[in-house]
Design a protein around this motif. Structure first.
Motif, PDB file in Angstrom:
ATOM      1  N   PHE A   1       0.900  -1.187   0.073  1.00 28.77           N
ATOM      2  CA  PHE A   1      -0.082  -0.039  -0.070  1.00 28.77           C
ATOM      3  C   PHE A   1       0.925   1.306   0.052  1.00 28.77           C
ATOM      4  O   PHE A   1       1.700   1.445   0.922  1.00 28.77           O
ATOM      5  N   MET A   2       0.695   2.223  -1.019  1.00 31.27           N
ATOM      6  CA  MET A   2       1.478   3.305  -1.089  1.00 31.27           C
ATOM      7  C   MET A   2       0.748   4.541  -1.385  1.00 31.27           C
ATOM      8  O   MET A   2      -0.229   4.244  -2.274  1.00 31.27           O
ATOM      9  N   ILE A   3       0.973   5.681  -0.803  1.00 38.28           N
ATOM     10  CA  ILE A   3       0.403   6.719  -1.064  1.00 38.28           C
ATOM     11  C   ILE A   3       1.273   7.568  -1.829  1.00 38.28           C
ATOM     12  O   ILE A   3       2.566   7.816  -1.277  1.00 38.28           O
TER      13      ILE A   3
ATOM     14  N   ASP B   1      13.407   3.045  -5.317  1.00 40.94           N
ATOM     15  CA  ASP B   1      12.867   4.549  -5.837  1.00 40.94           C
ATOM     16  C   ASP B   1      11.851   4.767  -5.760  1.00 40.94           C
ATOM     17  O   ASP B   1      11.296   6.009  -5.245  1.00 40.94           O
ATOM     18  N   MET B   2      10.873   3.770  -5.780  1.00 42.03           N
ATOM     19  CA  MET B   2       9.559   4.134  -5.541  1.00 42.03           C
ATOM     20  C   MET B   2       9.083   4.508  -4.239  1.00 42.03           C
ATOM     21  O   MET B   2       8.136   5.240  -3.820  1.00 42.03           O
ATOM     22  N   ASP B   3       9.824   3.707  -3.096  1.00 41.10           N
ATOM     23  CA  ASP B   3       9.516   4.048  -1.787  1.00 41.10           C
ATOM     24  C   ASP B   3       9.939   5.418  -1.450  1.00 41.10           C
ATOM     25  O   ASP B   3       9.398   5.941  -0.740  1.00 41.10           O
ATOM     26  N   HIS B   4      11.006   5.837  -2.316  1.00 40.94           N
ATOM     27  CA  HIS B   4      11.546   7.241  -2.015  1.00 40.94           C
ATOM     28  C   HIS B   4      10.532   8.289  -2.405  1.00 40.94           C
ATOM     29  O   HIS B   4      10.543   9.440  -1.963  1.00 40.94           O
ATOM     30  N   MET B   5       9.840   7.937  -3.481  1.00 37.57           N
ATOM     31  CA  MET B   5       8.905   8.798  -4.086  1.00 37.57           C
ATOM     32  C   MET B   5       7.587   8.835  -3.165  1.00 37.57           C
ATOM     33  O   MET B   5       7.021   9.977  -3.305  1.00 37.57           O
ATOM     34  N   ALA B   6       7.193   7.588  -2.609  1.00 39.88           N
ATOM     35  CA  ALA B   6       6.008   7.708  -1.815  1.00 39.88           C
ATOM     36  C   ALA B   6       5.827   8.494  -0.664  1.00 39.88           C
ATOM     37  O   ALA B   6       6.769   8.779   0.243  1.00 39.88           O
ATOM     38  N   LEU B   7       4.724   9.011  -0.465  1.00 40.08           N
ATOM     39  CA  LEU B   7       4.429  10.016   0.905  1.00 40.08           C
ATOM     40  C   LEU B   7       4.665   9.016   1.987  1.00 40.08           C
ATOM     41  O   LEU B   7       4.842   9.600   3.139  1.00 40.08           O
ATOM     42  N   ALA B   8       3.855   7.803   1.898  1.00 40.38           N
ATOM     43  CA  ALA B   8       3.942   6.869   2.905  1.00 40.38           C
ATOM     44  C   ALA B   8       3.636   5.411   2.417  1.00 40.38           C
ATOM     45  O   ALA B   8       3.001   5.309   1.146  1.00 40.38           O
ATOM     46  N   SER B   9       4.004   4.339   3.035  1.00 41.19           N
ATOM     47  CA  SER B   9       3.829   2.817   2.447  1.00 41.19           C
ATOM     48  C   SER B   9       3.845   1.974   3.393  1.00 41.19           C
ATOM     49  O   SER B   9       4.539   2.185   4.527  1.00 41.19           O
ATOM     50  N   LEU B  10       3.168   1.010   2.993  1.00 39.47           N
ATOM     51  CA  LEU B  10       3.009  -0.361   3.838  1.00 39.47           C
ATOM     52  C   LEU B  10       3.576  -1.607   3.003  1.00 39.47           C
ATOM     53  O   LEU B  10       3.131  -1.568   1.787  1.00 39.47           O
TER      54      LEU B  10
ATOM     55  N   SER C   1       0.132  20.898   4.661  1.00 43.73           N
ATOM     56  CA  SER C   1      -0.690  21.890   4.105  1.00 43.73           C
ATOM     57  C   SER C   1      -0.327  22.149   2.605  1.00 43.73           C
ATOM     58  O   SER C   1      -1.092  22.410   1.709  1.00 43.73           O
ATOM     59  N   SER C   2       0.777  21.963   2.157  1.00 43.25           N
ATOM     60  CA  SER C   2       1.336  22.150   0.669  1.00 43.25           C
ATOM     61  C   SER C   2       0.757  21.030  -0.095  1.00 43.25           C
ATOM     62  O   SER C   2       0.788  21.446  -1.412  1.00 43.25           O
ATOM     63  N   SER C   3      -0.016  20.225   0.597  1.00 43.15           N
ATOM     64  CA  SER C   3      -0.648  19.158  -0.620  1.00 43.15           C
ATOM     65  C   SER C   3      -2.284  19.455  -0.872  1.00 43.15           C
ATOM     66  O   SER C   3      -2.658  18.836  -1.686  1.00 43.15           O
ATOM     67  N   ALA C   4      -2.490  20.806  -0.676  1.00 45.82           N
ATOM     68  CA  ALA C   4      -3.902  21.178  -0.619  1.00 45.82           C
ATOM     69  C   ALA C   4      -4.122  21.322  -2.271  1.00 45.82           C
ATOM     70  O   ALA C   4      -3.320  21.972  -2.812  1.00 45.82           O
ATOM     71  N   GLY C   5      -5.242  20.748  -2.624  1.00 48.09           N
ATOM     72  CA  GLY C   5      -5.346  20.844  -4.216  1.00 48.09           C
ATOM     73  C   GLY C   5      -4.906  19.766  -5.038  1.00 48.09           C
ATOM     74  O   GLY C   5      -5.055  19.627  -6.299  1.00 48.09           O
ATOM     75  N   SER C   6      -4.168  18.697  -4.253  1.00 46.24           N
ATOM     76  CA  SER C   6      -3.431  17.775  -4.874  1.00 46.24           C
ATOM     77  C   SER C   6      -4.135  16.644  -5.251  1.00 46.24           C
ATOM     78  O   SER C   6      -5.277  16.387  -4.463  1.00 46.24           O
ATOM     79  N   HIS C   7      -3.935  15.655  -5.912  1.00 47.73           N
ATOM     80  CA  HIS C   7      -4.754  14.497  -6.575  1.00 47.73           C
ATOM     81  C   HIS C   7      -3.792  13.327  -6.166  1.00 47.73           C
ATOM     82  O   HIS C   7      -3.112  12.808  -7.085  1.00 47.73           O
ATOM     83  N   PRO C   8      -3.257  12.914  -4.915  1.00 47.01           N
ATOM     84  CA  PRO C   8      -2.361  11.743  -4.622  1.00 47.01           C
ATOM     85  C   PRO C   8      -3.163  10.501  -5.105  1.00 47.01           C
ATOM     86  O   PRO C   8      -4.353  10.360  -5.551  1.00 47.01           O
ATOM     87  N   GLU C   9      -2.288   9.350  -5.064  1.00 46.48           N
ATOM     88  CA  GLU C   9      -2.812   8.099  -5.693  1.00 46.48           C
ATOM     89  C   GLU C   9      -2.659   7.187  -4.546  1.00 46.48           C
ATOM     90  O   GLU C   9      -1.410   6.868  -4.241  1.00 46.48           O
ATOM     91  N   LEU C  10      -3.616   6.413  -4.212  1.00 41.71           N
ATOM     92  CA  LEU C  10      -3.311   4.848  -3.356  1.00 41.71           C
ATOM     93  C   LEU C  10      -2.996   3.996  -4.333  1.00 41.71           C
ATOM     94  O   LEU C  10      -3.843   3.754  -5.202  1.00 41.71           O
ATOM     95  N   ALA C  11      -1.847   3.318  -4.193  1.00 44.67           N
ATOM     96  CA  ALA C  11      -1.364   2.247  -5.325  1.00 44.67           C
ATOM     97  C   ALA C  11      -0.653   1.202  -4.853  1.00 44.67           C
ATOM     98  O   ALA C  11       0.054   1.234  -3.513  1.00 44.67           O
ATOM     99  N   CYS C  12      -0.529  -0.089  -5.379  1.00 49.98           N
ATOM    100  CA  CYS C  12       0.221  -1.310  -5.187  1.00 49.98           C
ATOM    101  C   CYS C  12       1.216  -1.376  -6.532  1.00 49.98           C
ATOM    102  O   CYS C  12       0.810  -1.603  -7.692  1.00 49.98           O
ATOM    103  N   TYR C  13       2.385  -1.251  -6.284  1.00 49.44           N
ATOM    104  CA  TYR C  13       3.651  -1.143  -7.273  1.00 49.44           C
ATOM    105  C   TYR C  13       4.155  -2.538  -7.365  1.00 49.44           C
ATOM    106  O   TYR C  13       5.213  -2.608  -7.902  1.00 49.44           O
ATOM    107  N   LEU C  14       3.751  -3.757  -6.765  1.00 56.03           N
ATOM    108  CA  LEU C  14       4.486  -4.972  -6.855  1.00 56.03           C
ATOM    109  C   LEU C  14       4.384  -5.249  -8.438  1.00 56.03           C
ATOM    110  O   LEU C  14       3.424  -4.872  -9.109  1.00 56.03           O
ATOM    111  N   PRO C  15       5.233  -6.055  -9.010  1.00 59.88           N
ATOM    112  CA  PRO C  15       5.291  -6.289 -10.518  1.00 59.88           C
ATOM    113  C   PRO C  15       3.735  -6.524 -10.764  1.00 59.88           C
ATOM    114  O   PRO C  15       3.226  -7.744 -10.578  1.00 59.88           O
TER     115      PRO C  15
END
Length: 145
Positions: free
Chosen positions: A73-75, A90-99, A116-130
């Motif tokens: 689980f990655m944000i 590299d993906m883990d470094h980009m993630a805001l948070a992850s499990l 507060s800097s994330s206001a107006g953004s559209h993050p994504e919840l994702a799984c990046y396993l192959p």
């Protein structure tokens, strides 16, 4: 003997104070963990009960893998698309948070506060396993002000 009586009295007063304030170990954990966000992972889909978040609010993601295969689980800060050529590190470094590695039938939790800097953004919840992201394990969410 006098010191022992004072310690007992102090412990009693502290207990009464906490009871008057509604404090207990169970209540304290609930208050500090934030707004609960149930997230269901299956093969190959992510479904969050909450899709709109407010900056500065603490969220307690409760991620349950109801699939038959392990997931993560990655944000991510935004939709990243397929990152097939990028390493997991590299993906883990980009993630805001992850499990990492949520096994089938397992539930893991993650606390996260959108800045507060994330206001107006559209993050994504994702799984990046192959192959998982490409199979549909992503959900766009919004951070509103």
């Amino acid at each position: 003997m006098k010191q022992r009586s004072l310690m007992t009295l102090g412990a009693l007063l502290l207990t009464l104070f906490l009871a008057a304030c509604g404090g207990s170990p169970g209540n304290t954990a609930e208050k500090t963990s934030g707004i609960s966000v149930p997230v269901n992972e299956t093969d190959f889909h992510i479904d969050s009960a909450v899709t709109s978040f407010s900056p500065g609010t603490r969220y307690h993601f409760v991620v349950t893998n109801n699939g038959k295969t392990a997931h993560e689980f990655m944000i991510m800060p935004s939709s990243q698309g397929s990152m097939g050529g990028m390493s997991m590190g590299d993906m883990d470094h980009m993630a805001l948070a992850s499990l990492g590695n949520v096994k089938p039938g397992e539930t893991k939790t993650l606390d996260y506060t959108f800045p507060s800097s994330s206001a107006g953004s559209h993050p994504e919840l994702a799984c990046y396993l192959p192959g998982h992201y490409e199979a549909g394990m992503k959900q766009s969410v919004a951070v509103t002000s």
